[in-house]
Scaffold this active site. Structure first.
Site, short mmCIF file in Angstrom:
data_model
loop_
_atom_site.label_atom_id
_atom_site.label_comp_id
_atom_site.label_asym_id
_atom_site.label_seq_id
_atom_site.Cartn_x
_atom_site.Cartn_y
_atom_site.Cartn_z
N TYR A 43 0.79 -1.37 -0.05
CA TYR A 43 0.05 0.04 0.06
C TYR A 43 0.86 1.23 0.08
O TYR A 43 0.69 2.20 -0.86
CB TYR A 43 -0.93 0.01 1.33
CG TYR A 43 -1.93 1.11 1.39
CD1 TYR A 43 -2.78 1.03 0.06
CD2 TYR A 43 -2.10 2.04 2.04
CE1 TYR A 43 -3.92 2.07 0.52
CE2 TYR A 43 -3.16 2.87 2.21
CZ TYR A 43 -3.79 3.05 1.14
OH TYR A 43 -4.98 4.20 1.15
N LYS A 46 0.95 3.92 -3.06
CA LYS A 46 0.44 5.40 -2.56
C LYS A 46 1.72 6.35 -3.03
O LYS A 46 1.32 7.44 -3.03
CB LYS A 46 0.04 5.37 -1.43
CG LYS A 46 -1.62 4.73 -1.18
CD LYS A 46 -2.33 5.55 -2.36
CE LYS A 46 -3.83 5.06 -2.00
NZ LYS A 46 -4.74 5.82 -2.72
#
Length: 272
Positions: free
Chosen positions: A177, A181
């Protein structure tokens, strides 16, 4: 980990209240919002339409986004259309952007909200888990930006990408993640630099925990170190989707005409 109501104000839609709006700010503008079927995407689509925009609401699940479009068209003054779009699929993205442009006009605002995430120990993560996270969060954002650039160059438009605190600081149990991001954060800055001389602004917002359905994907793995989990929490609790939407509306507006390449943290001080 669970959502925390703040300051005795449990209304997740309070940011769309009349007093919080700038009426007419987006009249004549066309917005394209991915992930519009729920959470931040829904709140953003509603906020832009409430300030006058025509909004193309994109989501991989058509039924929820049709419900959002119904809400928008019933409330006015802006209007909306629903489009199914898989942001990981180049053809699906191209078709959705083209149809939105054909029916509503060329985009002036593009909000990349569609995303996925979860917690896991890195040693337990599979390559399929990694690929799925990168495909939705990073590749999907790139595909939508690329497909919309021609319209934005024509209109002098704006891109707002949803980053995350995970794209700004390291977070435990979030390697894929954070990587996805973090990629969105630097994609945002790279596009801002590339297009600043051609009239297109590109910015990002970096929420912390937001009270949306996806938050339930972020359950700490069994035996997670609570001290590590404390790193990503704040005494202010989780934000509401409407608060993120308000920031996105500001960055999308002419009031933010001198802002490009910025990543605005909206996280209760987690990244401070």
């Amino acid at each position: 980990m669970s959502p925390t109501t703040r300051f005795g104000e449990p209304d997740p839609d309070r940011g769309t209240a009349v007093g919080a709006l700038t009426p007419g700010r987006f009249v004549g503008k066309v917005a394209l919002v991915t992930g519009a079927g729920s959470g931040i995407g829904r709140a953003t689509a509603r906020r832009l339409a409430a300030e006058g925009a025509a909004v193309a609401c994109l989501d991989i699940a058509l039924e929820p986004v049709e419900t959002v479009v119904g809400e928008i068209n019933a409330a006015g003054p802006g209007r909306a259309m629903a489009l199914r779009c898989d942001v990981t699929d180049e053809t699906s993205v191209g078709d959705a952007v083209a149809r939105a442009s054909s029916e509503l006009g060329p985009a002036t605002v593009v909000c990349n909200v569609a995303g996925t995430g979860s917690f896991s120990r890195t040693e337990d993560a599979t390559l399929a888990d990694w690929n799925a996270m990168i495909a939705v969060n990073l590749t999907g954002t790139f595909l939508v930006c690329r497909a919309a650039i021609a319209s934005l160059l024509e209109t002098g438009g704006v891109i707002i990408n949803v980053v995350s605190t995970a794209g700004v600081i390291g977070q435990p149990y979030s390697a894929a993640y954070c990587a996805s991001k973090g990629g969105v954060a630097l994609l945002t800055k790279a596009l801002a630099v590339e297009y600043m001389g051609r009239g297109v602004r590109v910015n990002g917002v970096a929420p912390g925990g937001v009270d949306t359905p996806i938050i339930w994907n972020f359950m700490p793995p069994e035996g997670a170190d609570p001290k590590l989990m404390d790193r990503i929490m704040t005494p202010m609790g989780f934000s509401f989707p409407s608060e993120i939407a308000g920031a996105m509306a500001y960055l999308s507006s002419d009031e933010a005409a001198y802002i490009t390449g910025a990543i605005l943290s909206i996280d209760g001080g987690v990244a401070a």
